[in-house]
Design an enzyme around this catalytic site. Structure first.
Site, short mmCIF file in Angstrom:
data_model
loop_
_atom_site.label_atom_id
_atom_site.label_comp_id
_atom_site.label_asym_id
_atom_site.label_seq_id
_atom_site.Cartn_x
_atom_site.Cartn_y
_atom_site.Cartn_z
N GLY A 171 48.70 46.96 75.15
CA GLY A 171 48.55 45.55 74.78
C GLY A 171 47.15 45.14 74.39
O GLY A 171 46.92 43.98 74.04
N GLU A 212 49.11 52.77 78.36
CA GLU A 212 49.96 53.04 77.19
C GLU A 212 49.43 52.32 75.95
O GLU A 212 50.13 51.48 75.36
CB GLU A 212 51.39 52.54 77.46
N PRO A 213 48.21 52.58 75.52
CA PRO A 213 47.67 51.85 74.36
C PRO A 213 48.29 52.36 73.06
O PRO A 213 48.57 53.55 72.92
CB PRO A 213 46.18 52.18 74.40
N GLY A 214 48.54 51.45 72.14
CA GLY A 214 49.00 51.84 70.81
C GLY A 214 48.01 51.33 69.78
O GLY A 214 47.18 52.06 69.24
N ARG A 215 48.07 50.01 69.58
CA ARG A 215 47.23 49.35 68.59
C ARG A 215 45.74 49.67 68.74
O ARG A 215 45.05 49.91 67.76
CB ARG A 215 47.42 47.84 68.75
N TYR A 275 55.88 38.99 62.22
CA TYR A 275 55.15 38.23 63.24
C TYR A 275 54.10 37.29 62.66
O TYR A 275 53.15 36.94 63.37
CB TYR A 275 54.40 39.13 64.22
N CYS A 328 62.80 41.06 47.39
CA CYS A 328 63.48 39.80 47.13
C CYS A 328 63.74 39.04 48.41
O CYS A 328 64.89 38.93 48.88
CB CYS A 328 64.78 40.08 46.37
N GLU A 329 62.67 38.58 49.01
CA GLU A 329 62.69 37.75 50.21
C GLU A 329 61.48 36.85 50.11
O GLU A 329 60.39 37.33 49.77
CB GLU A 329 62.53 38.60 51.49
C1 LIG Z 1 54.69 48.64 72.47
C2 LIG Z 1 54.39 49.08 73.84
C3 LIG Z 1 53.10 49.52 74.18
C4 LIG Z 1 51.94 49.51 73.22
O1 LIG Z 1 51.46 48.24 72.94
P1 LIG Z 1 50.09 48.05 72.13
O2 LIG Z 1 49.96 46.58 72.02
O3 LIG Z 1 50.26 48.71 70.81
O4 LIG Z 1 49.01 48.66 72.94
C5 LIG Z 1 52.90 50.00 75.46
N1 LIG Z 1 53.91 50.02 76.38
C6 LIG Z 1 55.15 49.59 76.09
C7 LIG Z 1 56.20 49.65 77.12
C8 LIG Z 1 55.43 49.10 74.82
O5 LIG Z 1 56.67 48.67 74.55
#
Ligand SMILES: *Cc1c(COP(=O)(O)O)cnc(C)c1O
Length: 409
Positions: free
Chosen positions: A236, A271-274, A314, A341-342
């Site tokens: 997050g 659990e970082p993604g972004r 979003y 086409c949206e």
């Molecule tokens: C999407 C998600 C993440 C990653 O979120 P980011 O905002 O990209 O860091 C981590 N844990 C869970 C359970 C998620 O669904």
């Protein structure tokens, strides 16, 4: 260091000029910087070094297997939300004992797969899910490690469509339900409750909601008297899409996390993604047409919401930057839109933009997270190519989809 920047008004990714690439590869395409991904991972990991956490990259942010391989080499694990992501993470070389599986609606097949692969944790999001996992684990005769996901009812200031930690959101168990679950979990003989997990939302730019979450976790640990082996604090962490976005202060948070870890003698998971991939890519696209509207000009791009969905989904604002900068100004407002086409297939509007011509190239910025992974074949458009730069080398990590594979069904 900035991996995506201008040199003499020409946009570069590492040592490669984007203008040179568009003469080699047909647009649109995603363009990543490998150096940037590596640096983001290192910086995240260094920040929490004292706590020695397991970092499980959130695969849904970017599921390209070559990117997973880069992160695997850095030592990353994976947070997956489907059987497909689980198989992909394993195929990238990430060991099952570094994989956690989240999601509110895991199917029987996905649960079977996770149990057979002996992943680190299945993060359970409801009591009924736990009952199903217990049953399947019994049939397979495999004692299975689970985490239980808390919904801490915390309002993290972010877009309402990416909040996950409020009582009204579908994720996790409320504090009360989670505590009663923990006190009764012994009845589920084929499960080991190894973790408590939490993920309150995405693109969070203040450390306060994370601090509040730690407090709720403390309360639960005290009230259940369970010594969780792992505490999974989720992802997050926000990035700055706009200049005015203030950066989250991870240092302060890391001090609290380390105190928490010592006090409860647990292993930390993130659990970082972004935060790992968000700012590491641009989407290179051509101005297909310019069109005069009644009070603005439309720059119609050859990339659309099928290629990059965050704006339509979003309301995310992503800057669009020219591949070659000039100092001439366009008259009046300019809106970048896509071909789909949206009405929501549009990107960003500027009061003033530099002078732009048809067939010029521009780049949508900060598209490394929830970009390619969210793309679709809507309007029967092929998925576009993904290219990654390492210093002066360009490598295709996904070929543009062959239109033939789309037209037979
Ligand atoms: C999407 C998600 C993440 C990653 O979120 P980011 O905002 O990209 O860091 C981590 N844990 C869970 C359970 C998620 O669904």
């Amino acid at each position: 260091m900035s991996y995506i920047r201008y040199k003499n008004n020409n946009l570069f990714v590492e040592n490669v000029s984007v203008r040179r690439l568009v003469s080699k590869f047909s647009s649109p395409f995603y363009l990543y910087s490998e150096g940037n991904i590596i640096e983001n991972y290192k910086s995240f990991s260094n920040n929490f070094k004292k706590s020695n956490p397991l970092i499980c990259f959130s695969v849904k942010a970017n599921s390209n297997i070559q990117i997973l391989k880069i992160l695997k080499k850095m030592g990353s694990g994976a947070d997956v939300v489907s059987g497909g992501e689980l198989l992909k993470a394993i195929k990238s070389g990430i060991k099952p004992n570094k994989i956690v599986f989240s999601g509110v609606g895991k199917t029987e097949d996905e649960i079977k797969l996770a149990i057979r692969k002996k992943i680190l944790l299945i993060n359970v999001e409801s009591e009924n899910e736990a009952i199903l996992i217990n049953k399947i684990a019994g049939k397979l005769k495999k004692k299975t490690a689970i985490g239980i996901r808390l919904n801490p009812d915390i309002n993290a200031p972010t877009h309402k469509k990416i909040s996950t930690g409020k009582a009204e959101d579908k994720f996790g168990l409320s504090k009360t339900n989670l505590i009663s679950f923990c006190l009764n979990v012994k009845k589920l003989k084929n499960l080991k409750l190894n973790a408590i997990s939490v993920h309150i939302g995405s693109q969070i730019l203040s450390e306060n909601p994370f601090k509040k979450t730690l407090k709720v976790l403390e309360e639960i640990i005290k009230r259940t008297a369970i010594n969780f082996k792992f505490v999974d604090l989720g992802g997050g962490f926000g990035i700055s899409y706009k200049k005015k976005d203030k950066k989250i202060n991870l240092k302060n948070y890391s001090i609290l996390v380390e105190k928490f870890r010592k006090k409860y003698n647990c292993n930390i998971i993130f659990e970082p993604g972004r935060a790992i991939v968000g700012d590491t890519a641009i989407l290179v696209t051509k101005v297909q047409y310019l069109k005069k509207g009644s009070n603005k000009t439309f720059a119609i791009l050859n990339a659309g919401m099928n290629d990059f969905m965050r704006t339509a989904l979003y309301d995310a604002v992503h800057n669009i930057i020219p591949v070659i900068k000039n100092s001439k100004k366009n008259k009046g407002p300019l809106e970048f839109v896509g071909p789909i086409c949206e009405t929501t297939c549009k990107f960003v509007k500027y009061k003033k933009y530099q002078s732009l011509n048809q067939t010029d190239y521009v780049a949508i910025a900060d598209v490394g997270a929830y970009g390619a992974s969210l793309s679709s074949n809507y309007n029967t458009k092929p998925l576009i190519a993904e290219i990654i730069i390492n210093k002066a080398k360009a490598r295709i990590i996904r070929k543009k989809q062959d239109i033939k594979s789309l037209i037979n069904q």
